[in-house]
Design an enzyme around this catalytic site. Structure first.
Site, short mmCIF file in Angstrom:
data_model
loop_
_atom_site.label_atom_id
_atom_site.label_comp_id
_atom_site.label_asym_id
_atom_site.label_seq_id
_atom_site.Cartn_x
_atom_site.Cartn_y
_atom_site.Cartn_z
N HIS A 194 41.16 22.72 18.46
CA HIS A 194 40.42 21.68 19.17
C HIS A 194 41.31 21.11 20.26
CE1 HIS A 194 38.08 18.04 19.90
NE2 HIS A 194 37.07 18.73 19.39
N ASP B 283 32.86 22.98 13.22
CA ASP B 283 31.94 24.12 13.18
C ASP B 283 32.38 25.24 12.27
OD1 ASP B 283 29.95 23.07 14.68
OD2 ASP B 283 31.01 23.46 16.54
N1 ACO Z 1 42.31 31.12 17.57
C1 ACO Z 1 43.51 31.63 17.92
N2 ACO Z 1 44.35 31.08 18.81
C2 ACO Z 1 43.94 29.93 19.38
C3 ACO Z 1 42.73 29.31 19.06
C4 ACO Z 1 41.89 29.94 18.12
N3 ACO Z 1 40.71 29.43 17.77
N4 ACO Z 1 42.59 28.18 19.79
C5 ACO Z 1 43.69 28.08 20.53
N5 ACO Z 1 44.51 29.13 20.28
C6 ACO Z 1 45.85 29.36 20.84
C7 ACO Z 1 45.77 29.87 22.28
O1 ACO Z 1 45.73 31.29 22.33
C8 ACO Z 1 47.03 29.29 22.86
O2 ACO Z 1 48.11 30.10 22.43
P1 ACO Z 1 49.37 30.35 23.43
O3 ACO Z 1 50.00 28.99 23.61
O4 ACO Z 1 50.23 31.32 22.70
O5 ACO Z 1 48.79 30.90 24.71
C9 ACO Z 1 47.17 27.94 22.16
O6 ACO Z 1 46.49 28.09 20.91
C10 ACO Z 1 46.54 26.78 22.94
O7 ACO Z 1 45.20 27.14 23.25
P2 ACO Z 1 44.35 26.54 24.44
O8 ACO Z 1 43.23 27.49 24.77
O9 ACO Z 1 45.26 26.13 25.55
O10 ACO Z 1 43.79 25.23 23.76
P3 ACO Z 1 42.60 24.36 24.29
O11 ACO Z 1 42.89 22.99 23.87
O12 ACO Z 1 42.35 24.61 25.73
O13 ACO Z 1 41.34 24.97 23.49
C11 ACO Z 1 39.49 25.25 22.10
C12 ACO Z 1 40.59 24.28 22.58
C13 ACO Z 1 38.64 25.73 23.29
C14 ACO Z 1 38.56 24.52 21.12
C15 ACO Z 1 40.17 26.47 21.39
O14 ACO Z 1 40.93 26.04 20.28
C16 ACO Z 1 39.16 27.54 20.97
O15 ACO Z 1 38.77 28.39 21.77
N6 ACO Z 1 38.70 27.49 19.67
C17 ACO Z 1 37.72 28.44 19.19
C18 ACO Z 1 36.34 27.98 19.61
C19 ACO Z 1 35.86 26.77 18.86
O16 ACO Z 1 35.92 26.72 17.63
N7 ACO Z 1 35.34 25.80 19.60
C20 ACO Z 1 34.74 24.58 19.02
C21 ACO Z 1 35.48 23.39 19.47
S1 ACO Z 1 34.87 21.98 18.59
C22 ACO Z 1 33.35 21.66 19.27
O17 ACO Z 1 33.05 21.91 20.40
C23 ACO Z 1 32.43 21.06 18.36
#
Ligand code: ACO
Length: 430
Positions: free
Chosen positions: A307, A365
């Site tokens: 998140h 979720d």
């Molecule tokens: N699985 C694996 N790796 C992940 C995940 C994940 N779900 N989420 C983030 N990471 C990793 C990224 O690859 C990144 O790694 P790195 O530093 O080695 O490159 C690091 O964690 C940071 O990730 P960002 O994408 O910069 O984090 P951001 O805050 O932008 O993303 C998000 C947040 C979009 C929710 C992300 O965690 C994601 O895509 N999660 C999966 C989708 C999801 O469940 N979304 C629901 C959000 S809650 C809602 O809307 C109700």
């Protein structure tokens, strides 16, 4: 907002003083509104990771401590003691309603649940296999063609009517999108049922036989709605605010919010998370899947994990996990294989360095899809249900924004990296 201190920014020897604003909760905010005028520079923050786009009194999140407050009340207390329409009233009006206020609020929502009969034709224009979110974006946008008497955003009474219409009609629209997609007749709302029960009734009843809503299932649905009701300036809410900043009508703004919510990084994650659990299938396949997630070339993410704001745990996920156990127990499917995969996946991920270092935890979720599937919803309905729940959040934020005397059209700037000015070359000379 107390404004007692300033931050000093030094650019090429020139110093600029920037006021520091102190919120009631959360980190201080450096006010850069006059930065461009004073120093001729912009700030650069593409994903808004360090930028407060507005001030708000509705919802507060402390991502490190795993705290979510609506108007100051912790989500755990609301989930345990309140119900969705009371939370709607709280979000919209700022205070917990008195018994009289609550009764009036519930009556008003209940009396607005039917949609204009002519709108039924709209649904029939869609292909049956359309995703219900596609149908919802279209139908909610089309409400501006039907409800002309609540389009004037400068009229507070019209704003209020639009708010009630959206909260009341969204379950009807989502249920109709579902019924249309499975070829069943639309089911009209029933005013004798509470909000969650009425929604379940519109989704699952058929004219051929009576349908009794199970109170435990209804309570679980109500809790899903409560847990998704608002989440401060997330992507879809910011979309609603940006659309609204131009003076667009409420139905157009909420349609924009629904479109944004659909993405798998946001509201679409509940569908994506369940599809992922199905793809994994059995606990023994989890290690291979985790290896894929960690492989930078795979582009695979653990859906329902991570998140932008929560870097400790998502308090909504805790309540949702408990709800999943209760609902599956009630339905006699406690040994649901997807729940087993989810729990084992969570256990393994939370012990893995990759997830620990990046502070990735289950979000709301991760478990909601399991509950919704057990209730009988297809995955394509998961995000529409999120949209039903979040409508009150969008509307509350929209209402707050319009009441702000400092409202300006949202107009981000950019870091231009394109070509400098150059002369046009005639086609024959290229
Ligand atoms: N699985 C694996 N790796 C992940 C995940 C994940 N779900 N989420 C983030 N990471 C990793 C990224 O690859 C990144 O790694 P790195 O530093 O080695 O490159 C690091 O964690 C940071 O990730 P960002 O994408 O910069 O984090 P951001 O805050 O932008 O993303 C998000 C947040 C979009 C929710 C992300 O965690 C994601 O895509 N999660 C999966 C989708 C999801 O469940 N979304 C629901 C959000 S809650 C809602 O809307 C109700």
């Amino acid at each position: 907002m107390a404004e007692t201190r300033t931050a000093t920014l030094s650019i090429d020897g020139k110093e600029v003083q920037l006021p520091i604003l102190s919120p009631t909760e959360g980190p201080d905010v450096v006010d850069i509104r006059k930065l461009y005028a004073q120093a001729d520079v912009f700030t650069y923050d593409p994903g808004f990771t360090s930028t407060a786009a507005c001030d708000s009194t509705i919802t507060f999140i402390d991502g490190d401590a795993g705290i979510l407050l609506h108007r100051g009340y912790p989500i755990e207390q609301l989930a345990a003691k309140s119900h969705y329409l009371e939370v709607c009233s709280l979000l919209l009006n700022g205070e917990l309603p008195t018994p009289d206020e609550l009764e009036k609020f519930e009556n008003t929502v209940t009396r607005h649940t039917m949609i204009h009969e002519q709108m039924h034709n709209f649904f029939r224009g869609f292909r049956r296999d359309a995703h219900p979110m596609a149908t919802m974006v279209g139908v909610v946008g089309a409400m501006s063609a039907f409800y002309h008497d609540s389009l004037d955003i400068n009229n507070s009474r019209q704003r209020e009517i639009a708010a009630f219409r959206l909260i009341a009609k969204m379950p009807t629209i989502a249920a109709m999108a579902y019924k249309y997609s499975i070829g069943q007749p639309f089911v009209y709302p029933r005013n004798d049922l509470d909000y969650a029960s009425n929604f379940l009734h519109m989704c699952f009843a058929v004219p051929a036989e009576p349908y009794d809503v199970n109170p435990t299932i209804s309570r679980a649905m109500d809790r899903i709605l409560m847990l998704h009701a608002d989440h401060e300036q997330n992507a879809s809410t910011s979309t609603v605010r940006l659309a609204s900043s131009s003076g667009a009508n409420p139905f157009a703004c909420i349609a924009a919010g629904i479109a944004c919510l659909w993405g798998p990084a946001h509201g679409g994650a509940n569908q994506a998370a369940l599809e992922m659990l199905r793809e994994i299938g059995t606990p023994d396949r989890i290690p291979d899947f985790i290896a894929k997630v960690k492989d930078k070339n795979s582009n695979v993410r653990l859906m329902g994990f991570g998140h932008r704001v929560y870097k400790n745990f998502d308090p909504r996920a805790k309540v949702m996990k408990q709800s999943a156990d209760e609902v599956l127990d009630l339905l006699g499917v406690k040994d649901n294989p997807l729940l087993q995969v989810a729990k084992e996946l969570e256990r393994i991920a939370l012990e893995d360095d990759y997830f620990i270092q990046r502070k990735l935890y289950p979000n709301v979720d991760f478990y909601s899809g399991i509950i919704l599937e057990a209730m009988g919803f297809p995955t394509s309905m998961f995000t529409p249900i999120f949209a039903v729940a979040r409508t009150v959040g969008w509307i509350s934020q929209w209402k707050e924004q319009l009441a702000d005397p400092q409202l300006k059209i949202g107009r981000p700037r950019q870091l231009y990296m394109g070509s400098s000015m150059r002369d046009y070359v005639e086609v024959e000379n290229r």
